[in-house]
Scaffold this motif. Structure first.
Motif, PDB file in Angstrom:
ATOM      1  N   LYS A 120       0.828  -1.206   0.000  1.00 25.41           N
ATOM      2  CA  LYS A 120       0.000   0.000   0.000  1.00 25.41           C
ATOM      3  C   LYS A 120       0.861   1.253   0.000  1.00 25.41           C
ATOM      4  N   LEU A 121       1.983   1.214   0.769  1.00 23.03           N
ATOM      5  CA  LEU A 121       2.897   2.364   0.787  1.00 23.03           C
ATOM      6  C   LEU A 121       3.518   2.579  -0.581  1.00 23.03           C
ATOM      7  N   GLU A 122       3.910   1.491  -1.256  1.00 18.87           N
ATOM      8  CA  GLU A 122       4.472   1.627  -2.606  1.00 18.87           C
ATOM      9  C   GLU A 122       3.435   2.176  -3.579  1.00 18.87           C
ATOM     10  N   ASP A 123       2.174   1.760  -3.413  1.00 19.69           N
ATOM     11  CA  ASP A 123       1.115   2.284  -4.289  1.00 19.69           C
ATOM     12  C   ASP A 123       0.929   3.780  -4.085  1.00 19.69           C
ATOM     13  N   ILE A 124       0.983   4.234  -2.821  1.00 19.70           N
ATOM     14  CA  ILE A 124       0.831   5.666  -2.544  1.00 19.70           C
ATOM     15  C   ILE A 124       1.996   6.448  -3.144  1.00 19.70           C
ATOM     16  N   ILE A 125       3.230   5.908  -2.979  1.00 24.56           N
ATOM     17  CA  ILE A 125       4.400   6.596  -3.542  1.00 24.56           C
ATOM     18  C   ILE A 125       4.304   6.664  -5.051  1.00 24.56           C
ATOM     19  N   ASN A 126       3.892   5.555  -5.673  1.00 18.36           N
ATOM     20  CA  ASN A 126       3.762   5.551  -7.135  1.00 18.36           C
ATOM     21  C   ASN A 126       2.684   6.506  -7.617  1.00 18.36           C
ATOM     22  N   SER A 127       1.652   6.695  -6.800  1.00 23.05           N
ATOM     23  CA  SER A 127       0.577   7.604  -7.203  1.00 23.05           C
ATOM     24  C   SER A 127       0.962   9.074  -7.009  1.00 23.05           C
ATOM     25  N   ARG A 128       1.849   9.358  -6.044  1.00 20.09           N
ATOM     26  CA  ARG A 128       2.239  10.738  -5.765  1.00 20.09           C
ATOM     27  C   ARG A 128       3.486  11.158  -6.536  1.00 20.09           C
ATOM     28  N   MET A 129       4.466  10.255  -6.696  1.00 15.40           N
ATOM     29  CA  MET A 129       5.668  10.568  -7.456  1.00 15.40           C
ATOM     30  C   MET A 129       5.344  10.551  -8.949  1.00 15.40           C
ATOM     31  N   ALA A 130       5.913  11.483  -9.678  1.00 16.43           N
ATOM     32  CA  ALA A 130       5.588  11.593 -11.103  1.00 16.43           C
ATOM     33  C   ALA A 130       6.810  12.084 -11.868  1.00 16.43           C
ATOM     34  N   ASP A 131       6.840  11.736 -13.154  1.00 14.99           N
ATOM     35  CA  ASP A 131       7.835  12.272 -14.091  1.00 14.99           C
ATOM     36  C   ASP A 131       7.262  13.538 -14.703  1.00 14.99           C
ATOM     37  N   SER A 132       8.037  14.617 -14.703  1.00 13.78           N
ATOM     38  CA  SER A 132       7.506  15.907 -15.142  1.00 13.78           C
ATOM     39  C   SER A 132       8.530  16.658 -15.968  1.00 13.78           C
ATOM     40  N   PHE A 133       8.037  17.519 -16.857  1.00  9.14           N
ATOM     41  CA  PHE A 133       8.850  18.484 -17.581  1.00  9.14           C
ATOM     42  C   PHE A 133       7.942  19.645 -17.962  1.00  9.14           C
ATOM     43  N   PHE A 134       8.525  20.768 -18.398  1.00  6.18           N
ATOM     44  CA  PHE A 134       7.719  21.942 -18.756  1.00  6.18           C
ATOM     45  C   PHE A 134       8.183  22.477 -20.106  1.00  6.18           C
ATOM     46  N   SER A 135       7.342  23.284 -20.680  1.00  6.41           N
ATOM     47  CA  SER A 135       7.643  23.953 -21.957  1.00  6.41           C
ATOM     48  C   SER A 135       7.184  25.403 -21.860  1.00  6.41           C
ATOM     49  N   LEU A 136       7.951  26.312 -22.485  1.00  6.87           N
ATOM     50  CA  LEU A 136       7.656  27.737 -22.504  1.00  6.87           C
ATOM     51  C   LEU A 136       7.194  28.131 -23.900  1.00  6.87           C
ATOM     52  N   HIS A 137       6.091  28.861 -23.932  1.00  3.82           N
ATOM     53  CA  HIS A 137       5.508  29.293 -25.207  1.00  3.82           C
ATOM     54  C   HIS A 137       5.340  30.810 -25.182  1.00  3.82           C
ATOM     55  N   CYS A 138       5.535  31.418 -26.354  1.00  3.16           N
ATOM     56  CA  CYS A 138       5.347  32.860 -26.502  1.00  3.16           C
ATOM     57  C   CYS A 138       4.277  33.128 -27.558  1.00  3.16           C
ATOM     58  N   GLU A 139       3.757  34.317 -27.477  1.00  2.93           N
ATOM     59  CA  GLU A 139       2.683  34.718 -28.404  1.00  2.93           C
ATOM     60  C   GLU A 139       3.236  34.821 -29.826  1.00  2.93           C
ATOM     61  N   ASP A 140       2.401  34.445 -30.795  1.00  2.00           N
ATOM     62  CA  ASP A 140       2.709  34.496 -32.236  1.00  2.00           C
ATOM     63  C   ASP A 140       3.805  33.508 -32.630  1.00  2.00           C
ATOM     64  N   LEU A 141       4.132  32.564 -31.761  1.00  2.00           N
ATOM     65  CA  LEU A 141       5.103  31.520 -32.097  1.00  2.00           C
ATOM     66  C   LEU A 141       4.426  30.169 -31.934  1.00  2.00           C
ATOM     67  N   ASP A 142       4.501  29.362 -33.005  1.00  2.00           N
ATOM     68  CA  ASP A 142       3.833  28.056 -32.967  1.00  2.00           C
ATOM     69  C   ASP A 142       4.612  27.036 -32.129  1.00  2.00           C
ATOM     70  N   GLU A 143       5.929  27.082 -32.221  1.00  2.00           N
ATOM     71  CA  GLU A 143       6.755  26.120 -31.498  1.00  2.00           C
ATOM     72  C   GLU A 143       7.139  26.685 -30.123  1.00  2.00           C
ATOM     73  N   PRO A 144       7.338  25.831 -29.139  1.00  2.00           N
ATOM     74  CA  PRO A 144       7.805  26.311 -27.822  1.00  2.00           C
ATOM     75  C   PRO A 144       9.225  26.851 -27.928  1.00  2.00           C
ATOM     76  N   VAL A 145       9.502  27.880 -27.120  1.00  2.00           N
ATOM     77  CA  VAL A 145      10.835  28.478 -27.143  1.00  2.00           C
ATOM     78  C   VAL A 145      11.824  27.670 -26.294  1.00  2.00           C
ATOM     79  N   TYR A 146      11.297  26.851 -25.376  1.00  2.00           N
ATOM     80  CA  TYR A 146      12.195  26.045 -24.544  1.00  2.00           C
ATOM     81  C   TYR A 146      11.422  24.843 -24.012  1.00  2.00           C
ATOM     82  N   ILE A 147      12.073  23.693 -24.014  1.00  2.00           N
ATOM     83  CA  ILE A 147      11.522  22.459 -23.439  1.00  2.00           C
ATOM     84  C   ILE A 147      12.566  21.912 -22.473  1.00  2.00           C
TER      85      ILE A 147
END
Length: 601
Positions: A120-147
């Motif tokens: 149950k503890l492993e299930d809670i950790i797996n549900s709370r821990m996550a792989d994440s990343f972000f992307s930055l977008h600017c106006e009038d630009l179709d592609e993200p400026v940074y990933i």
């Protein structure tokens, strides 16, 4: 409460040195997320109501905490523990209290099996821990400026720093952006868009120089923006840090005191300085235009001058290359002359060697004849030396006869004295000392005539002879008596050293000792081998006084008066001459016997 507020306010009142209207994307250096909470998309309708199972995970809001403090008499359900029994309503003591039925525990940690709690503890950790990343977008630009990169299994991901100046001035001068955070837990097949935030950099709140100085709890999915002057966030419940602009011409301090502004003279000086700067800029532009026109007018002359300079540089380079090549040619010529001289020297040496070789070849037959004669002489000397050793051994046997004792195996006497074989019990001390003295003297004479240095030197002094041990370093003494003494082991060790000397003499003659303890048998064996031979025993060589009698043969003392010597045709001297010569031979023989004794000291 007021102190905490003042403390929090003081920590949040750290002033950033970057004004809000000056914040641009070029100042943004990094982004981090705190208290990441991922709510997966609902794949089916909830099949149960929310009840006591969710009590430990209930959201604690500020209003709920305040209401719990005000209504402290009311308490929430504690159905995950055993309920206490209550008495009946009438409160009579003589009646049994009515027992309420106990509800089954709904706390998911109350499972007695530790393996189930671990799962149950492993299930809670797996549900709370996550792989994440972000992307930055600017106006009038179709592609993200940074990933950004992907941060795996983290609840508070901190991403790497970046520099948006590389994206060009169009992006770096913006003050608005769109931030998208993508997450994925272990139960999700792919990343999902968790947060999409439209951010205006002027609206960010300053948290402090570092995040450690910020002491208030952060809500779920808090996004932090890292600038050169500190950490910012988009929290809306923080009080603003910016202060309104003061009245023109005045400034205020922290306590509200108004400060005087610049004077009229200072403003006039500043205006004059600005005019001087503008004049200097205009003069610089004018000079730049004049220089450009002069350069264009004299472009041909400048080209000729440049060509001349280039030709001179090329000439200097060519001369340097030519000087380098001359130096190499001189080195090659010198090396060639050295090689020629070396070859000439080698040729002369080869000619000299051939001459020496021819000369040696001419002397080779004579040298070979000398070699044959030398080998013959060497063999003859070896045979004569063996004969002389045989004669000497015969003389020693005559002086110290070693005879066996009847009815006693391996028992011998030397000069009529009995000597046991390393067994000295119930013996005649004087007889054994005399026998060992004769034996030591015989061993010393054999080492002298066989040219074999004894490893353990012997001092033959008759019945008081002794032997030395210069080899063993751990022994306290070096000299051991060859006659019985009160300390028995010293005498026995001396006899052992004497036997080792006899063994050494046998090994020098190529003989092997069967038992080192047999002193007289081993010595008899050595003398027997030395006297073995079928040829006639040679006579002593003439020398000393006997050499004065030319052409006269001296009979051997050991063979004097024998029938064989008389039959061999030796010349018989007159009686007086024979007696005188015999006396000289006896004196010389005694001198030879005494010579080792005098050398022994």
């Amino acid at each position: 409460m007021d102190t905490d507020t003042e403390h929090d306010g003081g920590s949040r009142r750290e002033r950033p040195w970057l004004y809000a209207w000056n914040r641009r994307l070029r100042h943004l250096q990094g982004i981090s997320v705190r208290n990441l909470v991922v709510t997966p998309p609902a794949i089916r309708a909830r099949g149960k109501t929310i009840d006591d199972d969710d009590i430990p995970n209930t959201l604690q809001t500020a209003s709920k905490i305040l209401s719990q403090k005000e209504n402290h008499l009311l308490h929430s359900s504690r159905s995950f523990t055993d309920l206490q029994s209550h008495a009946s309503k009438d409160g009579s003591a003589n009646k049994e209290p009515a027992m309420r039925p106990r509800r089954r525990s709904t706390l998911f940690w109350n499972d007695p099996n530790p393996r189930t709690r671990q799962f149950k503890l492993e299930d809670i950790i797996n549900s709370r821990m996550a792989d994440s990343f972000f992307s930055l977008h600017c106006e009038d630009l179709d592609e993200p400026v940074y990933i950004s990169e992907v941060v795996e299994r983290a609840n508070n991901p901190s991403f790497r720093s970046f520099d948006l100046n590389l994206c060009g001035p169009y992006v770096s001068r913006m003050d608005e952006l769109t931030l998208k955070i993508w997450t994925k837990t272990g139960e999700m097949p792919e990343h999902i868009l968790l947060v999409e935030l439209q951010v205006h950099l002027r609206s960010l709140q300053f948290l402090g120089k570092t995040l450690e100085s910020f002491h208030q709890p952060l809500p779920a999915n808090s996004i932090l923006f890292h600038f050169p002057d500190g950490v910012y966030s988009n929290l809306t419940d923080l009080p603003p840090l910016e202060t309104p602009l003061q009245a023109s011409g005045q400034k205020t301090t922290a306590d509200g005191t108004a400060l005087p502004s610049s004077s009229y003279d200072a403003l006039m000086k500043l205006a004059n300085l600005d005019e001087c700067v503008q004049d200097a800029l205009a003069t610089r532009e004018k000079l730049e235009s004049q220089i450009s026109s002069i350069l264009q007018k004299n472009e041909g002359s400048l080209n000729i001058t440049s060509d001349a300079v280039a030709a001179q540089e090329k000439l200097v380079l060519t001369k340097s290359y030519a000087a380098l090549e001359r130096k190499r040619v001189r080195a090659a010529i010198k090396q060639k002359e050295e090689l020629i001289a070396s070859i000439k020297t080698r040729k002369e040496a080869m000619v000299q060697g051939r001459t020496n070789q021819e000369k040696i070849r001419s002397h080779l037959p004579e040298a070979q004849e000398r070699l044959v004669s030398s080998e013959h002489l060497l063999n003859q000397n070896a045979e004569e030396m063996k004969g002389q050793i045989r004669r000497i051994a015969e003389d020693l046997l005559t002086i110290y006869p070693i005879e066996p004792i009847p009815d006693k195996p391996l028992a011998f006497t030397i000069a009529g004295l009995t000597l046991p074989n390393s067994s000295f019990e119930d013996i005649d001390r004087e007889e054994v000392a005399a026998a060992l003295g004769h034996t030591a003297h015989l061993v010393y004479l054999l080492s002298f005539y066989l040219s074999a240095a004894l490893p353990y030197p012997v001092n033959a002094n008759g019945s008081t002879s002794f032997i030395q041990d210069p080899i063993s370093a751990s022994l306290p003494a070096r000299t051991y008596p060859l006659y019985p003494v009160s300390v028995q082991y010293r005498f026995e060790y001396a006899v052992f050293l004497l036997n080792k000397d006899i063994e050494y003499l046998l090994s020098k003659q190529g003989l092997r000792v069967l038992d080192i303890r047999h002193t007289l048998p081993n010595l008899k064996y050595l003398l027997y081998v030395l006297t073995a031979g079928t040829s006639e025993i040679p006579a002593r060589k003439a020398g000393g006084v006997r050499a004065l009698i030319s052409g006269k043969m001296t009979p051997n003392l050991s063979r004097r008066g024998s029938v064989e010597s008389a039959a061999s045709g030796e010349l018989v001297q007159p009686r007086k001459a024979w007696e005188s010569v015999s006396k000289m031979n006896v004196s010389l023989a005694s001198d030879k016997v005494k010579k080792p004794l005098s050398a022994m000291g």
